[in-house]
Design a protein around this motif. Structure first.
Motif, short mmCIF file in Angstrom:
data_model
loop_
_atom_site.label_atom_id
_atom_site.label_comp_id
_atom_site.label_asym_id
_atom_site.label_seq_id
_atom_site.Cartn_x
_atom_site.Cartn_y
_atom_site.Cartn_z
N UNK A 83 41.72 35.67 36.00
CA UNK A 83 40.81 35.67 37.15
C UNK A 83 39.52 34.98 36.76
N UNK A 84 39.10 34.00 37.57
CA UNK A 84 37.96 33.17 37.19
C UNK A 84 36.63 33.86 37.43
N UNK A 85 36.54 34.63 38.51
CA UNK A 85 35.27 35.30 38.78
C UNK A 85 35.55 36.59 39.54
N UNK A 86 34.65 37.55 39.37
CA UNK A 86 34.85 38.85 40.00
C UNK A 86 34.80 38.69 41.51
N UNK A 87 35.63 39.45 42.22
CA UNK A 87 35.54 39.41 43.68
C UNK A 87 34.17 39.90 44.14
#
Lengths: 144, 246
Positions: free
Chosen positions: A11-15
């Motif tokens: 996952x590239x960035x937190x939701x």
């Protein structure tokens, strides 16, 4: 409060986590409850023959109830299931295949309706409950 | 719908990254739910086809008009099913609050809201059990082959046909058999989803209590269970619409 880690290295960035999440949940709850109450009021009107005998008018009310249900579905999926917060490509892979339902519903309800008109045309009166046997010809005995 | 802002020059498809920015498990849960949507959709559409093909279909307000402890004479259309609908909406709200507590690593909050969600699911199943028992055991007078007989609602009997005059009295006749088959089939399939959702939620509750998610550093499993639970609520919106409202 401490925040949870990313659940996967892929996952590239937190939701996005909004500060107003709880407020948004309660707002959606109220919207869902109000829509349900409107549906129930319309359904109760149908039950009490409030909308009269007119077939078109009753069909219109039922159509309104269907659209309200679809609105509920959109709120549940978009806010409660957080699909609205996902990235656009994910939303599209879920929503686009569901377009099949447009054909699915139209074609099969049409089919059911056509079935009914065939029944009307070819099935007049009560259908026979038992196998129909032609009466014996009266002259049978004399042929021997 | 505010979507997440995607950093510029971000290479999604060069490997090592989830192009949809979600974990494999969550993505597959979405696709499972989409396929389940088609299963339920096919059932409900087949119900619609058969209903459209009939000259007469029972009015749901005559069939579903009872309420527990209200006596046999009660005529309360939509009352009991509204209760069931609100139970499911509220349990969906407690589920989304559990997911939110999980985002904040709030173990106590997750436990509290999961417990409430489980209770909501059990309450819904209890209501459905009552409704089924009421239909399966409730006998009604109907006119069959010129004689008054007692008939209950099952997959092979339907006492909710059109009314006719018999010896100066209005009596019912048997209605389309498909009514019971579709009602018990579809609400049963939905009820089975609720049941499995309750089981999944109980497992999630136990895992939360045993600190499995806390030690893992995230409560994503609660989110996945939540997706399933919201789907159960979502399907009920349409079961409610097709069997009770219209």
């Amino acid at each position: 409060m401490e925040h949870q880690q990313l659940s996967s290295a892929e996952i590239s960035f937190a939701p996005v986590h909004r500060d107003d999440t709880v407020r948004r949940i309660w707002k959606t709850t109220i919207i869902l409850s109000v829509i349900t109450l409107i549906e129930l009021a319309l359904g109760f009107g149908l039950a009490k023959d409030f909308f009269g005998e007119s077939h078109g008018w009753i069909l219109f009310i039922k159509g309104v109830i269907c659209i309200l249900s679809l609105a509920k579905a959109v709120y549940i999926v978009s806010i409660f299931m957080h699909l609205g917060d996902e990235i656009r490509n994910l939303i599209m892979t879920i929503v686009v295949p569901l377009l099949l339902f447009v054909w699915f519903i139209a074609a099969f309800l049409w089919d059911g309706d056509s079935w009914r008109s065939l029944r009307k045309t070819y099935n007049k009166g009560n259908p026979a409950k038992h196998e129909q046997v032609a009466p014996k010809p009266a002259s049978e005995g004399t042929l021997k | 719908m505010a979507q997440a802002a995607i950093p510029q020059e971000h290479k999604w498809w060069s490997g090592g990254k989830s192009p949809f920015n979600v974990s494999y498990g969550k993505l597959m849960m979405w696709y499972f739910l989409m396929s389940d949507t088609f299963t339920f959709g096919a059932f409900l559409i087949s119900y619609g086809t058969i209903r459209f093909s009939q000259e007469y279909w029972p009015n749901p307000n005559h069939v579903f008009n009872s309420f527990p402890f209200a006596g046999h004479e009660a005529n309360l259309p939509l009352a009991f099913v509204s209760l069931m609908t609100f139970i499911l909406i509220i349990s969906s709200v407690t589920m989304v609050l559990a997911v939110h507590a999980g985002h904040n690593m709030d173990k106590k909050g997750v436990q509290k809201y999961m417990l409430l969600t489980i209770l909501g699911g059990l309450a819904f199943l209890g209501c459905q059990a009552w409704e089924w028992t009421h239909l399966l055991t409730g006998a009604h007078h109907v006119l069959i082959d010129g004689q008054i007989q007692e008939l209950n609602t099952t997959v092979s009997h339907n006492p909710w046909g059109p009314q006719v005059m018999h010896n100066g009295e209005l009596v019912g006749t048997p209605g389309p058999v498909a009514f019971g088959g579709y009602f018990f089939g579809i609400t049963g399939f939905h009820g089975f989803h609720v049941f499995s959702g309750v089981v999944i939620n109980i497992i999630m509750y136990i895992m939360t209590t045993r600190d499995v998610f806390h030690n893992r550093g995230h409560y994503e499993m609660i989110e996945k269970a939540g997706l399933y639970w919201h789907f159960v609520d979502l399907v009920w919106v349409f079961v409610f619409l097709c069997f009770y409202l219209i």
